[in-house]
Scaffold this motif. Sequence first.
Motif, mmCIF file in Angstrom:
data_model
loop_
_atom_site.group_PDB
_atom_site.id
_atom_site.type_symbol
_atom_site.label_atom_id
_atom_site.label_comp_id
_atom_site.label_asym_id
_atom_site.label_seq_id
_atom_site.Cartn_x
_atom_site.Cartn_y
_atom_site.Cartn_z
ATOM 1 N N TYR A 183 0.784 -1.080 0.059
ATOM 2 C CA TYR A 183 0.081 -0.063 -0.027
ATOM 3 C C TYR A 183 0.742 1.337 0.089
ATOM 4 N N ARG A 184 0.626 2.206 -0.929
ATOM 5 C CA ARG A 184 1.165 3.443 -0.844
ATOM 6 C C ARG A 184 0.165 4.585 -1.214
ATOM 7 N N GLU A 185 0.444 5.798 -0.492
ATOM 8 C CA GLU A 185 -0.330 6.784 -0.894
ATOM 9 C C GLU A 185 0.442 7.878 -1.856
ATOM 10 N N LEU A 186 -0.072 8.345 -2.947
ATOM 11 C CA LEU A 186 1.053 9.082 -3.998
ATOM 12 C C LEU A 186 0.918 10.441 -4.152
ATOM 13 N N VAL A 204 9.060 6.644 -6.945
ATOM 14 C CA VAL A 204 9.711 5.970 -5.721
ATOM 15 C C VAL A 204 8.679 4.818 -5.218
ATOM 16 N N ALA A 205 7.307 5.138 -5.540
ATOM 17 C CA ALA A 205 6.291 4.205 -4.965
ATOM 18 C C ALA A 205 6.010 3.073 -6.055
ATOM 19 N N PHE A 244 6.735 -0.768 -5.750
ATOM 20 C CA PHE A 244 5.514 -1.792 -6.016
ATOM 21 C C PHE A 244 6.168 -2.902 -6.843
ATOM 22 N N CYS A 245 7.148 -2.298 -7.778
ATOM 23 C CA CYS A 245 7.826 -3.596 -8.911
ATOM 24 C C CYS A 245 8.692 -4.498 -8.076
ATOM 25 N N SER A 246 9.093 -3.858 -7.003
ATOM 26 C CA SER A 246 10.111 -4.815 -6.238
ATOM 27 C C SER A 246 9.365 -5.809 -5.536
ATOM 28 N N TRP A 247 8.034 -5.200 -4.867
ATOM 29 C CA TRP A 247 7.428 -6.232 -4.099
ATOM 30 C C TRP A 247 6.789 -7.184 -5.108
ATOM 31 N N VAL A 248 6.054 -6.902 -6.111
ATOM 32 C CA VAL A 248 5.687 -7.862 -7.104
ATOM 33 C C VAL A 248 6.815 -8.897 -7.274
ATOM 34 N N PHE A 273 6.562 6.123 -15.104
ATOM 35 C CA PHE A 273 7.679 6.083 -13.927
ATOM 36 C C PHE A 273 8.568 5.193 -13.616
ATOM 37 N N THR A 274 8.389 3.872 -14.357
ATOM 38 C CA THR A 274 9.613 3.128 -14.206
ATOM 39 C C THR A 274 10.128 2.629 -15.425
#
Length: 200
Positions: free
Chosen positions: A55-58, A89-90, A94-98, A128-129
């Motif tokens: 979870y992230r708020e952007l 950053v968020a 997220f990509c790292s988490w996946v 962004f990525t």
Amino acid sequence: MTARRIRPSLYVSVDIEADGPIPGPYSMLSLGAAVAGRHDADGFTPADPGELTFYRELRPTGEEFVPEALAVSGLDRERLVAEGAEPAVALAEFCSWVRSVGGGAQPVMCGYPASYDWTFLYWYLIRFTGSSPFGHSGCLDMKTLYATKAGVPLRAVAKGTMPRHLLPRRPHTHHALDDAIEQAELLADLMAWPGPGSPP
């Protein structure tokens, strides 16, 4: 001839909250995700949807917003301008988490419906990525899954028309993580459901 080995899929339930109808002019304000389960040649194995989550708020990316869209999530846009995570950053997190939860399986984003959330998620990932852990088409729409199993037109599908035993026990709160977890429950129920006429 040897059958080609099927690479498993990891289903990741994703929900986003945004301040307008499309990415670009409008912003994704929060991103929630929960591992829903793994699908391989032996079938679908559900996960505990509350166990592996993100979870992230952007921070908003622009000035435009639709008040009615913003009101759905209840998020404070001014607070997010000051305190929200930088999108680059968020989305990298997220990509790292996946990748960390994938276990060698191919990740598949799933949503109810997937179209709105996928549009924002994919746009943000590419902007962004530069890439997407789901590829360009790795998404599953739960409304389509239900329509196919139930044998009904897609436009006839709503949660209120589904058999009660398929519906998640958790409420739909318009908090991105809560709703991602709720949707993961729905996916597990849909994957296990043989179709109309089966006992609950």
